[in-house]
Design a protein around this motif. Sequence first.
Motif, PDB file in Angstrom:
ATOM      1  N   LEU A   1       4.213  -2.269   1.017  1.00  0.00           N
ATOM      2  CA  LEU A   1       3.766  -1.289   2.016  1.00  0.00           C
ATOM      3  C   LEU A   1       2.287  -0.985   1.843  1.00  0.00           C
ATOM      4  O   LEU A   1       1.535  -0.936   2.824  1.00  0.00           O
ATOM      5  N   GLU A   2       1.868  -0.820   0.596  1.00  0.00           N
ATOM      6  CA  GLU A   2       0.446  -0.552   0.332  1.00  0.00           C
ATOM      7  C   GLU A   2      -0.423  -1.697   0.846  1.00  0.00           C
ATOM      8  O   GLU A   2      -1.456  -1.482   1.487  1.00  0.00           O
ATOM      9  N   ASN A   3       0.008  -2.923   0.588  1.00  0.00           N
ATOM     10  CA  ASN A   3      -0.749  -4.088   1.036  1.00  0.00           C
ATOM     11  C   ASN A   3      -0.759  -4.186   2.564  1.00  0.00           C
ATOM     12  O   ASN A   3      -1.795  -4.487   3.162  1.00  0.00           O
ATOM     13  N   LEU A   4       0.389  -3.939   3.173  1.00  0.00           N
ATOM     14  CA  LEU A   4       0.449  -3.947   4.634  1.00  0.00           C
ATOM     15  C   LEU A   4      -0.509  -2.930   5.223  1.00  0.00           C
ATOM     16  O   LEU A   4      -1.260  -3.225   6.158  1.00  0.00           O
ATOM     17  N   MET A   5      -0.492  -1.719   4.674  1.00  0.00           N
ATOM     18  CA  MET A   5      -1.307  -0.634   5.211  1.00  0.00           C
ATOM     19  C   MET A   5      -2.795  -0.868   4.962  1.00  0.00           C
ATOM     20  O   MET A   5      -3.631  -0.492   5.778  1.00  0.00           O
ATOM     21  N   ALA A   6      -3.110  -1.467   3.835  1.00  0.00           N
ATOM     22  CA  ALA A   6      -4.517  -1.641   3.473  1.00  0.00           C
ATOM     23  C   ALA A   6      -5.159  -2.870   4.110  1.00  0.00           C
ATOM     24  O   ALA A   6      -6.352  -2.861   4.414  1.00  0.00           O
TER      25      ALA A   6
END
Length: 161
Positions: free
Chosen positions: A83-88
């Motif tokens: 999720l962090e990678n998707l959002m960033a």
Amino acid sequence: MTKKDRPDYDPSELNEVLGRSPLLNGEDRDKSKKLRTIVRGTLRPKDVFDELNVREIASAIWEEDRLKKMRQGFLESRYPAALENLMAHELPKAHKGLTQEELYKKVNLEWLQAFTMIIAQEDLPIFERLIENRSSAWKACLKDYERRQRNRAKRNRPDDV
């Protein structure tokens, strides 16, 4: 059950010698016993070697299922990083100009699961090999059991004159 169908040994004696099935903390011993009972009912062991196959097949099926649950837990533990990678990185590229809140609304479970598979792809083959190993183990035991059944049937067949 007729006398002919009864095993020529007492399964509890084998349990006394080999002990209980090894389970991890938190695993349900009653469910493990139930699985062994189901396998025993299917195979209807006649001797100690058949009973050993029952134990091995039930253990391998249990372990295969355990590994599948571990794989699932492993993947789910990677959701925050995905999720962090998707959002960033990924969503801002695809949806330029959206706020962080608007980007969160774009994320759905399928995206998260797919992205998790991508970031976990190096570790998944380990689980797959372990699962396949357990599956192969119980299938090999089943083949061994079937071979012994065929041989037993041949020995008990009356000779043709």
